[in-house]
Motif scaffolding. Structure first.
Motif, PDB file in Angstrom:
ATOM      1  N   LYS A  95       5.526   6.253 -13.940  1.00 23.91           N
ATOM      2  CA  LYS A  95       4.801   6.141 -12.666  1.00 23.91           C
ATOM      3  C   LYS A  95       3.360   5.638 -12.851  1.00 23.91           C
ATOM      4  O   LYS A  95       2.578   5.652 -11.889  1.00 23.91           O
ATOM      5  CB  LYS A  95       4.773   7.506 -11.982  1.00 23.91           C
ATOM      6  CG  LYS A  95       6.146   8.110 -11.721  1.00 23.91           C
ATOM      7  CD  LYS A  95       6.859   7.418 -10.591  1.00 23.91           C
ATOM      8  CE  LYS A  95       8.241   8.013 -10.336  1.00 23.91           C
ATOM      9  NZ  LYS A  95       8.196   9.415  -9.902  1.00 23.91           N
ATOM     10  N   ASN A  96       3.000   5.224 -14.071  1.00 23.91           N
ATOM     11  CA  ASN A  96       1.650   4.710 -14.349  1.00 23.91           C
ATOM     12  C   ASN A  96       0.548   5.723 -14.019  1.00 23.91           C
ATOM     13  O   ASN A  96      -0.470   5.379 -13.410  1.00 23.91           O
ATOM     14  CB  ASN A  96       1.404   3.403 -13.575  1.00 23.91           C
ATOM     15  CG  ASN A  96       2.337   2.286 -14.001  1.00 23.91           C
ATOM     16  OD1 ASN A  96       2.585   2.104 -15.193  1.00 23.91           O
ATOM     17  ND2 ASN A  96       2.863   1.548 -13.037  1.00 23.91           N
ATOM     18  N   PHE A  97       0.770   6.976 -14.425  1.00 28.03           N
ATOM     19  CA  PHE A  97      -0.218   8.025 -14.194  1.00 28.03           C
ATOM     20  C   PHE A  97      -1.152   8.220 -15.390  1.00 28.03           C
ATOM     21  O   PHE A  97      -2.058   9.051 -15.337  1.00 28.03           O
ATOM     22  CB  PHE A  97       0.467   9.361 -13.886  1.00 28.03           C
ATOM     23  CG  PHE A  97       1.186   9.396 -12.572  1.00 28.03           C
ATOM     24  CD1 PHE A  97       0.704   8.682 -11.487  1.00 28.03           C
ATOM     25  CD2 PHE A  97       2.349  10.141 -12.419  1.00 28.03           C
ATOM     26  CE1 PHE A  97       1.373   8.701 -10.270  1.00 28.03           C
ATOM     27  CE2 PHE A  97       3.013  10.177 -11.213  1.00 28.03           C
ATOM     28  CZ  PHE A  97       2.530   9.451 -10.127  1.00 28.03           C
ATOM     29  N   MET A  98      -0.934   7.466 -16.464  1.00 22.52           N
ATOM     30  CA  MET A  98      -1.709   7.690 -17.690  1.00 22.52           C
ATOM     31  C   MET A  98      -3.190   7.393 -17.491  1.00 22.52           C
ATOM     32  O   MET A  98      -4.053   8.047 -18.077  1.00 22.52           O
ATOM     33  CB  MET A  98      -1.173   6.826 -18.835  1.00 22.52           C
ATOM     34  CG  MET A  98       0.207   7.236 -19.321  1.00 22.52           C
ATOM     35  SD  MET A  98       0.236   8.871 -20.080  1.00 22.52           S
ATOM     36  CE  MET A  98      -0.666   8.566 -21.590  1.00 22.52           C
ATOM     37  N   LEU A  99      -3.514   6.413 -16.667  1.00 24.79           N
ATOM     38  CA  LEU A  99      -4.904   6.006 -16.494  1.00 24.79           C
ATOM     39  C   LEU A  99      -5.682   6.953 -15.581  1.00 24.79           C
ATOM     40  O   LEU A  99      -6.761   7.429 -15.935  1.00 24.79           O
ATOM     41  CB  LEU A  99      -4.978   4.581 -15.943  1.00 24.79           C
ATOM     42  CG  LEU A  99      -6.394   4.024 -15.759  1.00 24.79           C
ATOM     43  CD1 LEU A  99      -7.141   3.986 -17.092  1.00 24.79           C
ATOM     44  CD2 LEU A  99      -6.350   2.634 -15.124  1.00 24.79           C
ATOM     45  N   LEU A 100      -5.149   7.247 -14.403  1.00 20.10           N
ATOM     46  CA  LEU A 100      -5.875   8.043 -13.414  1.00 20.10           C
ATOM     47  C   LEU A 100      -5.251   9.401 -13.139  1.00 20.10           C
ATOM     48  O   LEU A 100      -5.817  10.208 -12.407  1.00 20.10           O
ATOM     49  CB  LEU A 100      -5.976   7.267 -12.089  1.00 20.10           C
ATOM     50  CG  LEU A 100      -6.748   5.955 -12.150  1.00 20.10           C
ATOM     51  CD1 LEU A 100      -6.692   5.247 -10.810  1.00 20.10           C
ATOM     52  CD2 LEU A 100      -8.185   6.190 -12.579  1.00 20.10           C
ATOM     53  N   GLY A 101      -4.080   9.663 -13.687  1.00 24.19           N
ATOM     54  CA  GLY A 101      -3.445  10.942 -13.444  1.00 24.19           C
ATOM     55  C   GLY A 101      -2.840  11.030 -12.056  1.00 24.19           C
ATOM     56  O   GLY A 101      -2.813  10.059 -11.299  1.00 24.19           O
ATOM     57  N   ILE A 141      -4.598  18.160 -18.445  1.00 30.67           N
ATOM     58  CA  ILE A 141      -5.774  17.340 -18.144  1.00 30.67           C
ATOM     59  C   ILE A 141      -5.375  15.870 -18.019  1.00 30.67           C
ATOM     60  O   ILE A 141      -5.832  15.162 -17.115  1.00 30.67           O
ATOM     61  CB  ILE A 141      -6.851  17.506 -19.227  1.00 30.67           C
ATOM     62  CG1 ILE A 141      -7.399  18.941 -19.220  1.00 30.67           C
ATOM     63  CG2 ILE A 141      -7.997  16.519 -19.015  1.00 30.67           C
ATOM     64  CD1 ILE A 141      -8.345  19.257 -20.372  1.00 30.67           C
ATOM     65  N   LEU A 142      -4.515  15.421 -18.921  1.00 26.73           N
ATOM     66  CA  LEU A 142      -4.058  14.027 -18.893  1.00 26.73           C
ATOM     67  C   LEU A 142      -3.283  13.731 -17.618  1.00 26.73           C
ATOM     68  O   LEU A 142      -3.496  12.698 -16.972  1.00 26.73           O
ATOM     69  CB  LEU A 142      -3.183  13.746 -20.119  1.00 26.73           C
ATOM     70  CG  LEU A 142      -2.689  12.312 -20.305  1.00 26.73           C
ATOM     71  CD1 LEU A 142      -3.858  11.365 -20.498  1.00 26.73           C
ATOM     72  CD2 LEU A 142      -1.735  12.235 -21.496  1.00 26.73           C
ATOM     73  N   SER A 143      -2.390  14.633 -17.238  1.00 24.43           N
ATOM     74  CA  SER A 143      -1.597  14.409 -16.026  1.00 24.43           C
ATOM     75  C   SER A 143      -2.450  14.562 -14.772  1.00 24.43           C
ATOM     76  O   SER A 143      -2.154  13.969 -13.736  1.00 24.43           O
ATOM     77  CB  SER A 143      -0.421  15.396 -15.969  1.00 24.43           C
ATOM     78  OG  SER A 143      -0.874  16.725 -15.766  1.00 24.43           O
ATOM     79  N   GLY A 144      -3.521  15.344 -14.856  1.00 25.72           N
ATOM     80  CA  GLY A 144      -4.372  15.559 -13.694  1.00 25.72           C
ATOM     81  C   GLY A 144      -5.370  14.444 -13.460  1.00 25.72           C
ATOM     82  O   GLY A 144      -5.489  13.927 -12.337  1.00 25.72           O
ATOM     83  N   GLY A 145      -6.110  14.058 -14.493  1.00 25.41           N
ATOM     84  CA  GLY A 145      -7.176  13.069 -14.330  1.00 25.41           C
ATOM     85  C   GLY A 145      -7.002  11.820 -15.154  1.00 25.41           C
ATOM     86  O   GLY A 145      -7.867  10.929 -15.119  1.00 25.41           O
ATOM     87  N   GLY A 146      -5.927  11.737 -15.947  1.00 26.32           N
ATOM     88  CA  GLY A 146      -5.685  10.536 -16.735  1.00 26.32           C
ATOM     89  C   GLY A 146      -6.471  10.508 -18.035  1.00 26.32           C
ATOM     90  O   GLY A 146      -7.201  11.441 -18.378  1.00 26.32           O
ATOM     91  N   ILE A 147      -6.326   9.429 -18.750  1.00 26.84           N
ATOM     92  CA  ILE A 147      -6.911   9.283 -20.075  1.00 26.84           C
ATOM     93  C   ILE A 147      -8.436   9.298 -20.031  1.00 26.84           C
ATOM     94  O   ILE A 147      -9.098   9.757 -20.973  1.00 26.84           O
ATOM     95  CB  ILE A 147      -6.398   7.979 -20.751  1.00 26.84           C
ATOM     96  CG1 ILE A 147      -6.759   7.954 -22.241  1.00 26.84           C
ATOM     97  CG2 ILE A 147      -6.936   6.751 -20.035  1.00 26.84           C
ATOM     98  CD1 ILE A 147      -6.018   8.975 -23.063  1.00 26.84           C
ATOM     99  N   VAL A 148      -9.041   8.850 -18.927  1.00 26.02           N
ATOM    100  CA  VAL A 148     -10.507   8.811 -18.808  1.00 26.02           C
ATOM    101  C   VAL A 148     -11.079  10.226 -18.881  1.00 26.02           C
ATOM    102  O   VAL A 148     -12.024  10.503 -19.629  1.00 26.02           O
ATOM    103  CB  VAL A 148     -10.934   8.135 -17.495  1.00 26.02           C
ATOM    104  CG1 VAL A 148     -12.447   8.199 -17.334  1.00 26.02           C
ATOM    105  CG2 VAL A 148     -10.459   6.692 -17.460  1.00 26.02           C
ATOM    106  N   VAL A 149     -10.503  11.136 -18.099  1.00 24.56           N
ATOM    107  CA  VAL A 149     -10.985  12.509 -18.082  1.00 24.56           C
ATOM    108  C   VAL A 149     -10.726  13.190 -19.431  1.00 24.56           C
ATOM    109  O   VAL A 149     -11.578  13.937 -19.929  1.00 24.56           O
ATOM    110  CB  VAL A 149     -10.321  13.300 -16.941  1.00 24.56           C
ATOM    111  CG1 VAL A 149     -10.664  14.784 -17.034  1.00 24.56           C
ATOM    112  CG2 VAL A 149     -10.770  12.753 -15.595  1.00 24.56           C
ATOM    113  N   LEU A 150      -9.583  12.930 -20.044  1.00 19.60           N
ATOM    114  CA  LEU A 150      -9.268  13.549 -21.333  1.00 19.60           C
ATOM    115  C   LEU A 150     -10.262  13.090 -22.397  1.00 19.60           C
ATOM    116  O   LEU A 150     -10.736  13.897 -23.208  1.00 19.60           O
ATOM    117  CB  LEU A 150      -7.841  13.195 -21.756  1.00 19.60           C
ATOM    118  CG  LEU A 150      -7.340  13.877 -23.033  1.00 19.60           C
ATOM    119  CD1 LEU A 150      -7.322  15.399 -22.863  1.00 19.60           C
ATOM    120  CD2 LEU A 150      -5.954  13.382 -23.420  1.00 19.60           C
ATOM    121  N   ILE A 151     -10.609  11.805 -22.404  1.00 18.99           N
ATOM    122  CA  ILE A 151     -11.593  11.288 -23.359  1.00 18.99           C
ATOM    123  C   ILE A 151     -12.953  11.939 -23.125  1.00 18.99           C
ATOM    124  O   ILE A 151     -13.646  12.339 -24.065  1.00 18.99           O
ATOM    125  CB  ILE A 151     -11.694   9.750 -23.261  1.00 18.99           C
ATOM    126  CG1 ILE A 151     -10.418   9.099 -23.803  1.00 18.99           C
ATOM    127  CG2 ILE A 151     -12.916   9.240 -24.024  1.00 18.99           C
ATOM    128  CD1 ILE A 151     -10.361   7.596 -23.595  1.00 18.99           C
TER     129      ILE A 151
END
Length: 401
Positions: free
Chosen positions: A269-275, A312-322
């Motif tokens: 579902k392309n959720f990796m970037l923004l969650g 965190i990754l599923s919630g806010g994506g890779i940006v928030v996790l970084i």
């Protein structure tokens, strides 16, 4: 949410009451306390903690976009709790600075954790007494010891938090508590933790190994090398065992399959970037995979990914996790060995449980208090003065409590 299972109203008060209290507290500090002239700032050039809070605010928007209101409260609660901790520590710094002329945040951290330690012990005695008097069965069907939580995982978080706070007071550099009472707390919480979840035991073991072993290695290269070799050793050991997928699912208590489904959904579902909003993806996976024969998906009303980092990754994506790991990295340099040992234990445990995305859980509270208090200072304060105050004024002041 730290619910004590046999008193149902606690669950409601825990989920809604905490959020309302935090909002009122934040508003009160902004309106009345924040007008004082004492300036507080983060040690870092950028306010990483607040930045993460606002980044996580946008995860709540997914709840509105997808036209579901079920997870609106937890989506909003996470950043609010972050901001609450920030203003709590900021307020305490101002109070202590005005009262004692103290310019260091370590004193604030020390006092917060001292209250935390006493409150944990008082509640430990109170709720155990109530559970015994009420005749509550403290053991789960699988034999796990849930204490007054009737849940071995959450009770494990409680006792491991008590252990880590008592451990901090035994080995911190400000005012070491070598009393028999504090030693008794360490032994009591540590002993009870062995009866609860594997994660609680893992957090304690990692903290002890790091403090008494790795942190004593002065050379950074050797320290990093040893840590890396230990991680590689664990991974290689698991590979050599030649586990089947079913064995891995059993070993991880179903976590492996939950994690697999979570990553598949995020990639598809392309959720990796923004969650997809905090906890929103949990419901999607639970709904779409019922009936496939997997125990957790067929029996649970609410799914947890059992991993803070996947949450965190599923919630806010890779940006928030970084950004989350950037906060840890910047804070790490400012910590003393006992604080590092506590944080590394919690971070390892967070791989297998979702407590870091529930910031008012006891173990998460300990984590964020240490993180935020080590990222704040009185404006224009110099490090040399900090060291001088620690050795003279503050140590004697703390002992007087």
């Amino acid at each position: 949410m730290n619910s004590i299972k046999f008193i149902g109203i606690i669950t409601t008060l825990g989920s809604v009451g905490k959020l309302l209290f935090c909002l009122i507290f934040i508003l009160g500090v902004i309106l009345f306390v924040d007008r004082e002239k004492i300036k507080i700032k983060f040690l870092s050039k950028k306010e990483w903690i607040i930045m993460i809070s606002f980044l996580l605010l946008f995860t709540a928007s997914f709840t509105l976009i997808t036209n579901t209101r079920i997870n609106l409260l937890p989506n909003l609660a996470f950043p609010v709790y972050f901001i609450f901790y920030y203003f709590l520590i900021k307020l305490l710094i101002r109070v202590y600075q005005a009262k004692f002329g103290i310019k260091i945040t370590k004193v604030v951290q020390f006092k917060v954790l001292d209250i935390f330690r006493k409150t944990l012990f008082a509640n430990f005695l109170l709720w155990f007494a109530l559970a015994i008097v009420s005749g509550v069965n403290m053991y789960e069907t699988d034999g796990g010891f849930g204490g007054f939580f009737q849940d071995e995982i959450h009770f494990g978080f409680y006792v491991v938090t008590g252990f880590l706070v008592s451990f901090y007071f035994r080995y911190n550099t400000i005012s070491k508590d070598t009393s028999y009472f504090n030693l008794l707390l360490i032994l009591m919480y540590g002993g009870v933790a062995t009866l609860t979840s594997r994660n609680a035991f893992l957090i304690i073991v990692v903290a002890l190994i790091f403090y008494f072993g790795i942190s004593n290695i002065k050379n950074r290269f050797y320290r990093v090398s040893l840590s890396t070799l230990m991680i590689i050793g664990v991974i290689v050991g698991l590979i050599i065992q030649d586990f089947s997928e079913e064995d891995v699912i059993i070993l991880t208590s179903g976590r492996y399959q939950i994690w697999t489904l979570a990553f598949e959904e995020m990639f598809t579902k392309n959720f990796m970037l923004l969650g997809n909003g905090l906890f929103n993806l949990n419901d999607v996976i639970l709904r779409e995979n019922r009936g496939i024969g997997f125990y957790y998906l067929d029996t649970l009303e609410n799914l947890s990914f059992h991993s803070s980092y996947i949450e965190i990754l599923s919630g806010g994506g890779i940006v928030v996790l970084i950004c989350f790991f950037m906060v840890i990295s910047k804070t790490w340099k400012k910590l003393e060995p006992i604080e590092k040992s506590i944080l590394i234990g919690i971070l390892v445990g967070a791989t297998f449980e979702s407590f870091l995305v529930q910031p008012f859980m006891l173990i998460a509270s300990l984590f964020y208090v240490i993180i935020i208090s080590n990222n704040m200072e009185v404006k224009n304060f110099v490090k040399s003065t900090l060291e001088s105050d620690l050795q003279h004024h503050d140590k004697s002041m703390l002992k007087s409590y």
